[in-house]
Design a protein around this motif. Structure first.
Motif, PDB file in Angstrom:
ATOM      1  N   ASP A 216       0.805  -1.223   0.000  1.00  0.00           N
ATOM      2  CA  ASP A 216       0.000   0.000   0.000  1.00  0.00           C
ATOM      3  C   ASP A 216       0.836   1.269   0.000  1.00  0.00           C
ATOM      4  OD1 ASP A 216      -2.142  -1.695   0.089  1.00  0.00           O
ATOM      5  OD2 ASP A 216      -2.846  -1.080   2.060  1.00  0.00           O
ATOM      6  N   SER A 217       1.767   1.388   0.945  1.00  0.00           N
ATOM      7  CA  SER A 217       2.548   2.619   1.065  1.00  0.00           C
ATOM      8  C   SER A 217       3.453   2.816  -0.143  1.00  0.00           C
ATOM      9  CB  SER A 217       3.370   2.617   2.353  1.00  0.00           C
ATOM     10  OG  SER A 217       4.266   1.519   2.364  1.00  0.00           O
ATOM     11  N   THR A 218       4.007   1.726  -0.667  1.00  0.00           N
ATOM     12  CA  THR A 218       4.869   1.808  -1.846  1.00  0.00           C
ATOM     13  C   THR A 218       4.050   2.228  -3.064  1.00  0.00           C
ATOM     14  OG1 THR A 218       6.204   0.027  -0.915  1.00  0.00           O
ATOM     15  CG2 THR A 218       6.558   0.553  -3.229  1.00  0.00           C
ATOM     16  N   ALA A 219       2.862   1.671  -3.211  1.00  0.00           N
ATOM     17  CA  ALA A 219       1.991   2.018  -4.339  1.00  0.00           C
ATOM     18  C   ALA A 219       1.597   3.490  -4.279  1.00  0.00           C
ATOM     19  CB  ALA A 219       0.742   1.141  -4.337  1.00  0.00           C
ATOM     20  N   GLN A 220       1.250   3.962  -3.092  1.00  0.00           N
ATOM     21  CA  GLN A 220       0.868   5.366  -2.928  1.00  0.00           C
ATOM     22  C   GLN A 220       2.046   6.282  -3.259  1.00  0.00           C
ATOM     23  OE1 GLN A 220      -0.301   6.449   1.065  1.00  0.00           O
ATOM     24  NE2 GLN A 220      -1.588   8.105   0.307  1.00  0.00           N
ATOM     25  N   GLN A 221       3.243   5.919  -2.804  1.00  0.00           N
ATOM     26  CA  GLN A 221       4.438   6.719  -3.086  1.00  0.00           C
ATOM     27  C   GLN A 221       4.744   6.718  -4.586  1.00  0.00           C
ATOM     28  OE1 GLN A 221       6.255   8.586  -0.725  1.00  0.00           O
ATOM     29  NE2 GLN A 221       7.005   9.463  -2.640  1.00  0.00           N
ATOM     30  N   LEU A 222       4.586   5.565  -5.239  1.00  0.00           N
ATOM     31  CA  LEU A 222       4.818   5.477  -6.678  1.00  0.00           C
ATOM     32  C   LEU A 222       3.859   6.385  -7.437  1.00  0.00           C
ATOM     33  CD1 LEU A 222       6.143   4.269  -9.203  1.00  0.00           C
ATOM     34  CD2 LEU A 222       4.540   2.352  -9.014  1.00  0.00           C
ATOM     35  N   GLN A 223       2.582   6.358  -7.080  1.00  0.00           N
ATOM     36  CA  GLN A 223       1.599   7.210  -7.744  1.00  0.00           C
ATOM     37  C   GLN A 223       1.970   8.677  -7.585  1.00  0.00           C
ATOM     38  OE1 GLN A 223      -1.893   5.571  -5.739  1.00  0.00           O
ATOM     39  NE2 GLN A 223      -2.652   4.842  -7.706  1.00  0.00           N
ATOM     40  N   GLN A 224       2.361   9.057  -6.388  1.00  0.00           N
ATOM     41  CA  GLN A 224       2.735  10.446  -6.127  1.00  0.00           C
ATOM     42  C   GLN A 224       3.994  10.823  -6.912  1.00  0.00           C
ATOM     43  OE1 GLN A 224       3.014  11.385  -1.968  1.00  0.00           O
ATOM     44  NE2 GLN A 224       4.041  13.325  -2.341  1.00  0.00           N
ATOM     45  N   ASP A 225       5.011   9.952  -6.900  1.00  0.00           N
ATOM     46  CA  ASP A 225       6.254  10.219  -7.629  1.00  0.00           C
ATOM     47  C   ASP A 225       5.994  10.386  -9.120  1.00  0.00           C
ATOM     48  OD1 ASP A 225       7.645   9.976  -5.233  1.00  0.00           O
ATOM     49  OD2 ASP A 225       8.483   7.998  -5.701  1.00  0.00           O
ATOM     50  N   LEU A 226       5.170   9.503  -9.687  1.00  0.00           N
ATOM     51  CA  LEU A 226       4.876   9.585 -11.118  1.00  0.00           C
ATOM     52  C   LEU A 226       4.138  10.877 -11.463  1.00  0.00           C
ATOM     53  CD1 LEU A 226       3.921   5.913 -12.001  1.00  0.00           C
ATOM     54  CD2 LEU A 226       5.865   7.214 -12.882  1.00  0.00           C
ATOM     55  N   ALA A 227       3.112  11.213 -10.689  1.00  0.00           N
ATOM     56  CA  ALA A 227       2.345  12.431 -10.958  1.00  0.00           C
ATOM     57  C   ALA A 227       3.248  13.663 -10.883  1.00  0.00           C
ATOM     58  CB  ALA A 227       1.176  12.549  -9.986  1.00  0.00           C
ATOM     59  N   GLU A 228       4.089  13.733  -9.855  1.00  0.00           N
ATOM     60  CA  GLU A 228       4.990  14.880  -9.710  1.00  0.00           C
ATOM     61  C   GLU A 228       6.003  14.944 -10.844  1.00  0.00           C
ATOM     62  OE1 GLU A 228       6.680  14.548  -5.804  1.00  0.00           O
ATOM     63  OE2 GLU A 228       4.794  15.113  -4.814  1.00  0.00           O
ATOM     64  N   THR A 229       6.541  13.796 -11.228  1.00  0.00           N
ATOM     65  CA  THR A 229       7.548  13.771 -12.286  1.00  0.00           C
ATOM     66  C   THR A 229       6.935  14.120 -13.640  1.00  0.00           C
ATOM     67  OG1 THR A 229       8.792  12.111 -11.055  1.00  0.00           O
ATOM     68  CG2 THR A 229       9.376  12.394 -13.363  1.00  0.00           C
ATOM     69  N   ILE A 230       5.747  13.603 -13.936  1.00  0.00           N
ATOM     70  CA  ILE A 230       5.068  13.950 -15.193  1.00  0.00           C
ATOM     71  C   ILE A 230       4.807  15.453 -15.233  1.00  0.00           C
ATOM     72  CG2 ILE A 230       2.937  13.718 -16.540  1.00  0.00           C
ATOM     73  CD1 ILE A 230       2.763  10.823 -15.382  1.00  0.00           C
ATOM     74  N   SER A 231       4.300  15.989 -14.147  1.00  0.00           N
ATOM     75  CA  SER A 231       3.991  17.417 -14.080  1.00  0.00           C
ATOM     76  C   SER A 231       5.243  18.278 -14.234  1.00  0.00           C
ATOM     77  CB  SER A 231       3.301  17.720 -12.747  1.00  0.00           C
ATOM     78  OG  SER A 231       3.020  19.079 -12.636  1.00  0.00           O
ATOM     79  N   ARG A 232       6.313  17.884 -13.567  1.00  0.00           N
ATOM     80  CA  ARG A 232       7.551  18.658 -13.573  1.00  0.00           C
ATOM     81  C   ARG A 232       8.282  18.585 -14.915  1.00  0.00           C
ATOM     82  NH1 ARG A 232       9.966  15.995  -9.949  1.00  0.00           N
ATOM     83  NH2 ARG A 232      11.515  14.955 -11.227  1.00  0.00           N
TER      84      ARG A 232
ATOM     85  N   VAL B 266      -4.205  -0.145  -8.768  1.00  0.00           N
ATOM     86  CA  VAL B 266      -3.085   0.799  -8.751  1.00  0.00           C
ATOM     87  C   VAL B 266      -2.677   1.156 -10.180  1.00  0.00           C
ATOM     88  CG1 VAL B 266      -0.630   1.042  -8.182  1.00  0.00           C
ATOM     89  CG2 VAL B 266      -2.213   0.143  -6.479  1.00  0.00           C
ATOM     90  N   LEU B 267      -2.560   0.155 -11.048  1.00  0.00           N
ATOM     91  CA  LEU B 267      -2.189   0.419 -12.437  1.00  0.00           C
ATOM     92  C   LEU B 267      -3.229   1.299 -13.132  1.00  0.00           C
ATOM     93  CD1 LEU B 267      -0.859  -3.106 -13.478  1.00  0.00           C
ATOM     94  CD2 LEU B 267       0.497  -1.051 -13.003  1.00  0.00           C
ATOM     95  N   ALA B 268      -4.508   1.020 -12.894  1.00  0.00           N
ATOM     96  CA  ALA B 268      -5.572   1.832 -13.490  1.00  0.00           C
ATOM     97  C   ALA B 268      -5.536   3.268 -12.959  1.00  0.00           C
ATOM     98  CB  ALA B 268      -6.934   1.192 -13.226  1.00  0.00           C
ATOM     99  N   GLU B 269      -5.250   3.432 -11.668  1.00  0.00           N
ATOM    100  CA  GLU B 269      -5.170   4.778 -11.083  1.00  0.00           C
ATOM    101  C   GLU B 269      -3.979   5.547 -11.640  1.00  0.00           C
ATOM    102  OE1 GLU B 269      -5.178   4.271  -6.833  1.00  0.00           O
ATOM    103  OE2 GLU B 269      -7.303   3.725  -6.786  1.00  0.00           O
ATOM    104  N   ILE B 270      -2.852   4.870 -11.811  1.00  0.00           N
ATOM    105  CA  ILE B 270      -1.679   5.517 -12.411  1.00  0.00           C
ATOM    106  C   ILE B 270      -2.019   5.990 -13.824  1.00  0.00           C
ATOM    107  CG2 ILE B 270       0.620   5.071 -13.369  1.00  0.00           C
ATOM    108  CD1 ILE B 270       1.132   3.319 -10.857  1.00  0.00           C
ATOM    109  N   ALA B 271      -2.684   5.133 -14.599  1.00  0.00           N
ATOM    110  CA  ALA B 271      -3.066   5.502 -15.969  1.00  0.00           C
ATOM    111  C   ALA B 271      -4.012   6.697 -15.978  1.00  0.00           C
ATOM    112  CB  ALA B 271      -3.706   4.310 -16.675  1.00  0.00           C
ATOM    113  N   ALA B 272      -4.972   6.728 -15.047  1.00  0.00           N
ATOM    114  CA  ALA B 272      -5.922   7.839 -14.981  1.00  0.00           C
ATOM    115  C   ALA B 272      -5.209   9.146 -14.620  1.00  0.00           C
ATOM    116  CB  ALA B 272      -7.025   7.535 -13.969  1.00  0.00           C
ATOM    117  N   GLN B 273      -4.293   9.081 -13.644  1.00  0.00           N
ATOM    118  CA  GLN B 273      -3.542  10.278 -13.256  1.00  0.00           C
ATOM    119  C   GLN B 273      -2.674  10.758 -14.414  1.00  0.00           C
ATOM    120  OE1 GLN B 273      -1.370   8.964  -9.813  1.00  0.00           O
ATOM    121  NE2 GLN B 273      -2.977   9.614  -8.401  1.00  0.00           N
ATOM    122  N   ALA B 274      -1.996   9.836 -15.073  1.00  0.00           N
ATOM    123  CA  ALA B 274      -1.126  10.198 -16.186  1.00  0.00           C
ATOM    124  C   ALA B 274      -1.938  10.836 -17.312  1.00  0.00           C
ATOM    125  CB  ALA B 274      -0.383   8.962 -16.700  1.00  0.00           C
TER     126      ALA B 274
END
Length: 139
Positions: free
Chosen positions: A32-48, A71-79
């Motif tokens: 859970d915590s790793t997945a949440q951190q990955l989602q946050q890292d990806l969103a920040e990196t894409i934005s930056r 988690v994969l679906a949420e990452i895709a939606a955020q991206a």
């Protein structure tokens, strides 16, 4: 003093930038915590960085359960909201069968058999490719 190669952080999934694509390689279980951190890292990196693609290599994952599917679906939606496309590469046949049996459709995700095929798929949809930018042609 900084190291030339950063040390891996426990519970952290590295995100590598390859041109206009972020590459994430999942190995083993994603908690859970790793997945949440990955989602946050990806969103920040894409934005930056403004990258146009996220390639998630799951060839090292033995089992995809409903949690990882979500988690994969949420990452895709955020991206997608950040104007990036997500491709999942390296899915094992047993994982594909499990996803179908669980009824998981992974909306917003494209798939590729390998990371190379995933990079090719993402490059076909990059702004340079659409605008007639540089292309590599086979002899």
């Amino acid at each position: 003093m900084s190291d030339a190669f950063p040390r891996p952080v426990p519970g952290h999934v590295p995100v590598l930038r390859l041109g206009d694509v972020l590459l994430v390689t999942l190995q083993g279980d994603l908690h859970d915590s790793t997945a949440q951190q990955l989602q946050q890292d990806l969103a920040e990196t894409i934005s930056r960085t403004g990258v146009r693609g996220v390639l998630i290599d799951i060839s090292g994952v033995e089992i995809v359960d409903s949690f990882l599917g979500r988690v994969l679906a949420e990452i895709a939606a955020q991206a997608k909201l950040l104007a990036a496309r997500t491709v999942v590469a390296g899915m094992r046949p047993a994982v594909a069968i499990t996803l179908v049996e669980l009824g998981l459709t992974l909306p917003g995700l494209s798939t590729a058999l390998s990371t190379e095929a995933g990079m090719e798929l993402l490059s076909q949809h990059s702004p340079a490719a659409r605008a007639g930018g540089p292309r590599q042609e086979s002899p």
